[in-house]
Design an enzyme around this catalytic site. Structure first.
Site, mmCIF file in Angstrom:
data_model
loop_
_atom_site.group_PDB
_atom_site.id
_atom_site.type_symbol
_atom_site.label_atom_id
_atom_site.label_comp_id
_atom_site.label_asym_id
_atom_site.label_seq_id
_atom_site.Cartn_x
_atom_site.Cartn_y
_atom_site.Cartn_z
ATOM 1 N N ARG A 14 -19.419 30.041 58.768
ATOM 2 C CA ARG A 14 -19.103 31.400 59.184
ATOM 3 C C ARG A 14 -20.413 32.154 59.292
ATOM 4 N NH1 ARG A 14 -14.869 33.832 55.287
ATOM 5 N NH2 ARG A 14 -15.056 35.504 56.775
ATOM 6 N N VAL A 80 -11.017 33.932 64.411
ATOM 7 C CA VAL A 80 -10.544 35.253 64.003
ATOM 8 C C VAL A 80 -10.665 35.525 62.509
ATOM 9 C CG1 VAL A 80 -8.519 36.764 63.953
ATOM 10 C CG2 VAL A 80 -8.979 35.362 65.959
ATOM 11 N N ASP A 81 -10.371 34.584 61.647
ATOM 12 C CA ASP A 81 -10.279 34.739 60.195
ATOM 13 C C ASP A 81 -8.960 35.403 59.801
ATOM 14 O OD1 ASP A 81 -11.056 34.285 57.587
ATOM 15 O OD2 ASP A 81 -12.229 36.109 57.422
ATOM 16 N N TYR A 82 -7.897 35.015 60.495
ATOM 17 C CA TYR A 82 -6.553 35.473 60.155
ATOM 18 C C TYR A 82 -6.170 34.891 58.800
ATOM 19 C CZ TYR A 82 -1.538 36.135 60.364
ATOM 20 O OH TYR A 82 -0.262 36.511 60.078
ATOM 21 N N PHE A 84 -7.058 37.842 57.428
ATOM 22 C CA PHE A 84 -7.933 38.919 56.965
ATOM 23 C C PHE A 84 -8.375 39.850 58.082
ATOM 24 C CE2 PHE A 84 -8.454 35.284 54.118
ATOM 25 C CZ PHE A 84 -7.921 35.855 52.976
#
Length: 138
Positions: A14, A80-82, A84
């Site tokens: 990330r 996306v970092d779904y 969050f």
């Protein structure tokens, strides 16, 4: 008989906004060290050849452009970092980026397909922006 097991690791990290600056700094600090490590290439070269990064949770255009400049567009992927971060917000940001269509498509889809070995498992996405996310029209 000895058997060696080799696992092909494909690290994905990330991004952090300071990543491009730290890569240069790592090379510089090692170059100036009293006893520099014996490496064939600078750490930045190993990073560029062996790591990919995602936009996960970082929808900042200057940070994305810095990542592309550091690694090349073939090592950057949209993410996306779904749960969050909001998927629609991420898709609207990504769909609106001022990138050439080929570069946008690589980051949106093609790089992940290649890295994860999904070429035979996923259908090709239609041409055009928004096709990869399907969220920008919501």
């Amino acid at each position: 008989m000895r058997c060696a097991l080799f696992v092909q690791v494909k690290p994905v990290v990330r991004p952090r906004p300071c990543l491009p600056y730290n890569i240069w700094r790592i090379d510089n600090r090692l170059r100036l060290a009293a006893t520099p490590p014996e490496l064939r290439h600078p750490v930045s070269e190993y990073f560029r050849r062996n790591f990919s990064i995602t936009t996960s949770g970082h929808f900042c255009t200057p940070s994305l452009l810095a990542a592309i400049a550091l690694l090349g567009d073939d090592r950057v992927m949209f993410s996306v970092d779904y749960p969050f971060e909001d998927m629609a917000q991420a898709a609207i940001w990504f769909d609106g980026l001022d990138l050439p269509d080929g570069q946008w498509r690589s980051i949106a889809h093609d790089n992940a397909v290649v890295l994860l070995g999904l070429r035979d498992l996923l259908p090709a996405i239609p041409a055009g922006r928004g096709a990869a996310s399907g969220l920008s029209s919501r």
